[in-house]
Each structure stands twice: as structure tokens, then as C-alpha cells.
Scaffold this active site. Structure first.
Site, PDB file in Angstrom:
ATOM      1  N   ASN A 152      -4.863   4.998  -8.885  1.00 21.11           N
ATOM      2  CA  ASN A 152      -5.041   6.304  -8.211  1.00 21.11           C
ATOM      3  C   ASN A 152      -6.416   6.941  -8.723  1.00 21.11           C
ATOM      4  O   ASN A 152      -6.724   6.993  -9.966  1.00 21.11           O
ATOM      5  CB  ASN A 152      -3.831   7.304  -8.671  1.00 21.11           C
ATOM      6  CG  ASN A 152      -2.758   7.022  -7.992  1.00 21.11           C
ATOM      7  OD1 ASN A 152      -2.365   7.589  -6.887  1.00 21.11           O
ATOM      8  ND2 ASN A 152      -1.901   6.050  -8.505  1.00 21.11           N
ATOM      9  N   SER A 169       5.052   2.680  -3.622  1.00 19.05           N
ATOM     10  CA  SER A 169       4.983   3.820  -4.529  1.00 19.05           C
ATOM     11  C   SER A 169       3.458   4.544  -5.004  1.00 19.05           C
ATOM     12  O   SER A 169       2.595   3.625  -4.731  1.00 19.05           O
ATOM     13  CB  SER A 169       5.301   3.206  -5.915  1.00 19.05           C
ATOM     14  OG  SER A 169       5.076   4.048  -7.063  1.00 19.05           O
ATOM     15  N   HIS A 170       3.063   5.499  -5.346  1.00 17.63           N
ATOM     16  CA  HIS A 170       1.900   6.281  -5.663  1.00 17.63           C
ATOM     17  C   HIS A 170       1.444   5.281  -7.030  1.00 17.63           C
ATOM     18  O   HIS A 170       0.236   5.474  -7.246  1.00 17.63           O
ATOM     19  CB  HIS A 170       2.018   7.598  -5.712  1.00 17.63           C
ATOM     20  CG  HIS A 170       1.005   8.282  -5.056  1.00 17.63           C
ATOM     21  ND1 HIS A 170      -0.436   7.972  -5.330  1.00 17.63           N
ATOM     22  CD2 HIS A 170       1.119   9.395  -4.309  1.00 17.63           C
ATOM     23  CE1 HIS A 170      -1.048   8.793  -4.715  1.00 17.63           C
ATOM     24  NE2 HIS A 170      -0.258   9.607  -4.023  1.00 17.63           N
ATOM     25  N   ALA A 171       2.218   4.829  -7.874  1.00 15.89           N
ATOM     26  CA  ALA A 171       1.952   3.983  -8.821  1.00 15.89           C
ATOM     27  C   ALA A 171       1.026   2.883  -8.414  1.00 15.89           C
ATOM     28  O   ALA A 171       0.300   2.607  -9.349  1.00 15.89           O
ATOM     29  CB  ALA A 171       3.034   3.560  -9.687  1.00 15.89           C
TER      30      ALA A 171
END
Length: 491
Positions: free
Chosen positions: A322, A144-146
Site C-alpha cells: 500500500n 485483500s488490501h494487505a
């Protein structure tokens, strides 16, 4: 690599951008999973494969942590070590009916990427794909980009690789201590700290106001000018850089991925001959492919809006989270000369990087992250201003191995957050791969696009001089009739 020690300590608190990514997992149109597809020269030893991930999850806590969101927003969501962590849920293997090619593995990757990750567990999976042609295998690493961005993921998963095929065994790290923290517990913890947080916030606000007032009194012109300049910069950053392509306007939930291989030395030589960087040459090749596709369908255009993520990580930053922002370009797809195209791209990238408000999304993310889901999705849909996103992720320069198998290629498969196309350049082990994932409602002629992709980058490689190197199709053949991954047949 596996030789590295313990990773830098990661914050247990989700940043606002990370929480935005996490909330997007519930909606297939905003889901932001990223994937690395690694092609291996043989099938890894399964026990060693599992052990690599077991040890990595003990060294990098984020791989054992799940997200806990408070019942009411009295505190920031947190990463906690999952007391129910089960490696078998995250590390899997499948056997394809075969002999399978990269085309079949890419199709499997689409299914995995479009399947939601279980947000009650750590947000990643690793799938070993067996049964490929010539005894090869593949790994699909879905995150997940989280959890992290592309550059952070390179560092986070470095623990699983070796620099030799059969390294000596390594000691097992201690097991992390699990945490029992429920959403209600986190809410109550936030309530208990609320008075301190309010007082701290008021003091910070007063301090900031006094500081701003002092500057305004001492330097009124420069203060006002700075505020107005930032506001104008924010408008430039958020505004669409070009009119969208009429061919790429439709969106759906059906996607496809194509990939090509290029020797890193060849792309570097071509970029140098054109007076630019590898990134300039990459974006110029992509623009050339898009020009050919539009012209072949009778819809020539001069520019289209393209977003290019820019890494904000500093040396020593932790791997998680991120840390990037986006640069919006008016991609010069209509510029025929490849050198002129590279120069236009370079000029825009230089100008946009210097914008004072370049990271404005990071600045407003704390506000966006607490909006109701329906409102947030509406805002997200209205501000997506790009047809194409194009990322560049350098990985490892030398040969690397995974549980006894050599990594031949790595392909980066990104999300489609409202755009028609996500393109990822990966450089690893002397090779570059360009992977294009697109919405099939926007790109309807798969065979034509694959041909245009190859021709666009062949044009860039021709700058290297004769005999000109050529692109090697990875997911398609030159006639478009089959799916032979010839680029790695002799590696």
C-alpha cells in the site's frame, strides 16, 4: 497486459500499513477487501480463464504467497510462497439464476466482500459469474488490501488481459519454489538476528541524534520551527475537516452498491469547461448528489468530511503493498453552483497535498501495527473522521480482453473502514464508472439515493454544453422500479 515481462521484485516483508490491513481481516468492521467487478461481452473460455490466472500467479509471486506471522513479534511478518497453493480455491465460477442483470451481480459481490478471506492462504479470489442476460458474464476479483492498493492492483493483474480477442498462445512460466516457514520458524529466525538488529537500531538512533543535535546547534531557529511546523501539520492532517452529517452517522454490517456509467470524453469535456480536472469534476458530482439527498430528506448541510486517497507510487515501484495517503476535505456539498464547487475542491486538494505531514499515518504505522487488537480497534474507531471516502483509479485506456471476452465496464467496489460510504471512479476503455458502496444504516432510502446520484453527475455533464450528455444508470433504472443495466445494452 499479457505481453509484459516479469514484474518487479516485491519485498517479502510486510510493511507496517500492509500488516495493519492484514490484521483487520478478522473483524467485519475493519475488513478491507477491495473488488473489481468486470462486465464481459460473453462467457470466457474456462480453460483459458484458469490458465491466465495460473500464469499470472507464476509471474507475480504475491498471488501465490501467504502471510506468516511470527509466534512472538521478534521479526516482521513475511510473505512466503504457499506450499499448499491450489488454484481451484482461488479461481471459481458460479451460474446465477437468470438472466441476471448487474444488480444481481452487485448483490453477489456484497456477499463475497463480507465473507472473510482465508488468511492461511494467498489473499485473493476470482469468481466468474455466468448466466447473465444477453449471454454476458462478469468477473469478481476480490483482493485483500494487505496485498496491494487499487493502483497497485491494476499493475499486479495486468498479466491476465490481452489486447486482442484471440491472441497466440504464450509459454507457461516456471513454477515458483514453495517455502516451508512456520510462525515458530520465523520467531526463531528473528531471535537469531536480534543482536544484530539491536546494534543496528542503536547505531541508527545515535546517528540520528548526532545529526539532529548538529542541526540544532548550527540552525536552532529553523530546527525548532521545522519540528513545530510538522506537528501543526500533523494536527491538521489528522483532524476532521468538517462536522459529520447527521444523516450518515449510523453504522451497521449491511451494505448496498449502486453504479453509473459516463463516457470518459464527456466527463473530460465537462471538467475542462468547469476549469478543473476529471477528479475535480468527479468529486463535485458526488457532492452534488449528496446535497440533493440531504435536501430531499429535509437535512440540508453546507459541508461534510470526505477523505480522498492520494497515490504515492513512483514509476518503477513494485505493484504490491500500500502506497497511498489520505487527504481530508470539507466537501462543499452545500455549494449549489457546480463550477464554484469544483474550484473549492481543487483549492482544498492543492493545499492538503502540500502538507508536510501528509503521510503521517505511514509514519506512525510501525507503532500501530504492534498494538494489541482490542487497543488498535479502539484507536481506529476513534480516529475515523470521514463520512465518505472517494477514490479515483485509472485502469487501461484501450480495449482489453479476458480469455476471449471483451471487458465492457469495470466497477470498483471498496471497503467501508468506518465510513458511511465508499465511492470509486474507474476509467477504462473510454468509459468512467462511479460505484458507490454504502452502509444501509446511514443511507436508508436506496431509490432516492440512486436518483440523486444520477442527478448530481448529470449536473456536471451539463457543463459540457448542448446537447448535454447524460449519465447512464448501471445498477438501477430511472424510475427506480427495476434493475436494467441499460448503460451497456448496446456496447
Amino acid at each position: 497486459m499479457a505481453e509484459s515481462g516479469e514484474s518487479p521484485r516485491l519485498s517479502d516483508e510486510l510493511g507496517p500499513v500492509d500488516y495493519l490491513m492484514h490484521r483487520g481481516e478478522a473483524n467485519p468492521r475493519t475488513r478491507s477487501g477491495i473488488m473489481a467487478l468486470e462486465l464481459l461481452d460473453g462467457t470466457p473460455d474456462w480453460d483459458r480463464f484458469r490458465t491466465r490466472f495460473e500464469n499470472a500467479s507464476r509471474r507475480v509471486l504475491r498471488l501465490r504467497q501467504k502471510v506468516v506471522v511470527p509466534t512472538l513479534p521478534t521479526a516482521a511478518p513475511r510473505w512466503v510462497v504457499d506450499p499448499d497453493f491450489n488454484l481451484d480455491f482461488h479461481v471459481r465460477r458460479v451460474r446465477v439464476s437468470g438472466p441476471a442483470t448487474l444488480r444481481e451481480v452487485l448483490d453477489l459481490a456484497e456477499v463475497i466482500l463480507q465473507s472473510p478471506l482465508d488468511i492461511s492462504r494467498p489473499l485473493w479470489t476470482a469468481t466468474l459469474v455466468e448466466g447473465m442476460a444477453d449471454g454476458r458474464a462478469a468477473m469478481l476479483l476480490h483482493v485483500s488490501h494487505a496485498v496491494t492498493d487499487g493502483v497497485g492492483g491494476v499493475e499486479m493483474f495486468a498479466q491476465i488481459y490481452d489486447l486482442e480477442r484471440d491472441p497466440p498462445p504464450r509459454s507457461t512460466p516456471p513454477q515458483p519454489i514453495p517455502e516451508d516457514l512456520s510462525p515458530n520458524d520465523l520467531m526463531r529466525r528473528g531471535i537469531n538476528h536480534l543482536p544484530i538488529a539491536v546494534v543496528g537500531g542503536v547505531l541508527d538512533a545515535l546517528s540520528g541524534a548526532v545529526s539532529m543535535a548538529g542541526r540544532a546547534v548550527l540552525e536552532p531557529v529553523s530546527t525548532v520551527s521545522g519540528i513545530l511546523g510538522y506537528a501543526r501539520s500533523g494536527i491538521r492532517v489528522l483532524n476532521r475537516a468538517a462536522e459529520p452529517s447527521p444523516l450518515l452517522r449510523r453504522r451497521s454490517l449491511t451494505t448496498r452498491t449502486e453504479a453509473i456509467d459516463i463516457r470518459l470524453a464527456d466527463l473530460h469535456k465537462a471538467a475542462k469547461a468547469g476549469g478543473g480536472s476529471i477528479n475535480d469534476a468527479y468529486l463535485a458530482g458526488l457532492c452534488g448528489a449528496l446535497r440533493r439527498y440531504h435536501e430531499a430528506l429535509g437535512v440540508p448541510i453546507s459541508t461534510l468530511p470526505m477523505a480522498v486517497p492520494v497515490n504515492l507510487r513512483a514509476e518503477g515501484d513494485a505493484a504490491g503493498g500500500n502506497q497511498f495517503t489520505g487527504v481530508n476535505l470539507a466537501a462543499p456539498v452545500g455549494t449549489i453552483d457546480p463550477v464554484a464547487r469544483m474550484k473549492k475542491i481543487r483549492a482544498q486538494m492543492t493545499q492538503r497535498r502540500d502538507e508536510p505531514a501528509m503521510n503521517i499515518i505511514g509514519s506512525i504505522a510501525p507503532v500501530l501495527s504492534v498494538l494489541p487488537t482490542a487497543v488498535l480497534e479502539g484507536i481506529t474507531g476513534s480516529v475515523i473522521g470521514s463520512d465518505v471516502q472517494a477514490s479515483n483509479v485509472p485502469v487501461y485506456p484501450g480495449d482489453t480482453y479476458l480469455a476471449g471476452a471483451k471487458i465492457l465496464r469495470q466497477y470498483g467496489i471498496g471497503p467501508l473502514p468506518g465510513v458511511a460510504m465508499m465511492v470509486v471512479l474507474i476509467s477504462r476503455g473510454g468509459w468512467c464508472t462511479v460505484t458507490v458502496r454504502y452502509d444501509r444504516a446511514s443511507v436508508r432510502n436506496d431509490e432516492l439515493f440512486a436518483q440523486c446520484l444520477q442527478a448530481g453527475f448529470d449536473e456536471i455533464l451539463a457543463l459540457a454544453g448542448g446537447p448535454a450528455p447524460r449519465v447512464l444508470p448501471a445498477s438501477f433504472d430511472t424510475q427506480g422500479a427495476g434493475s436494467v443495466p441499460r448503460s451497456v445494452s448496446g456496447s
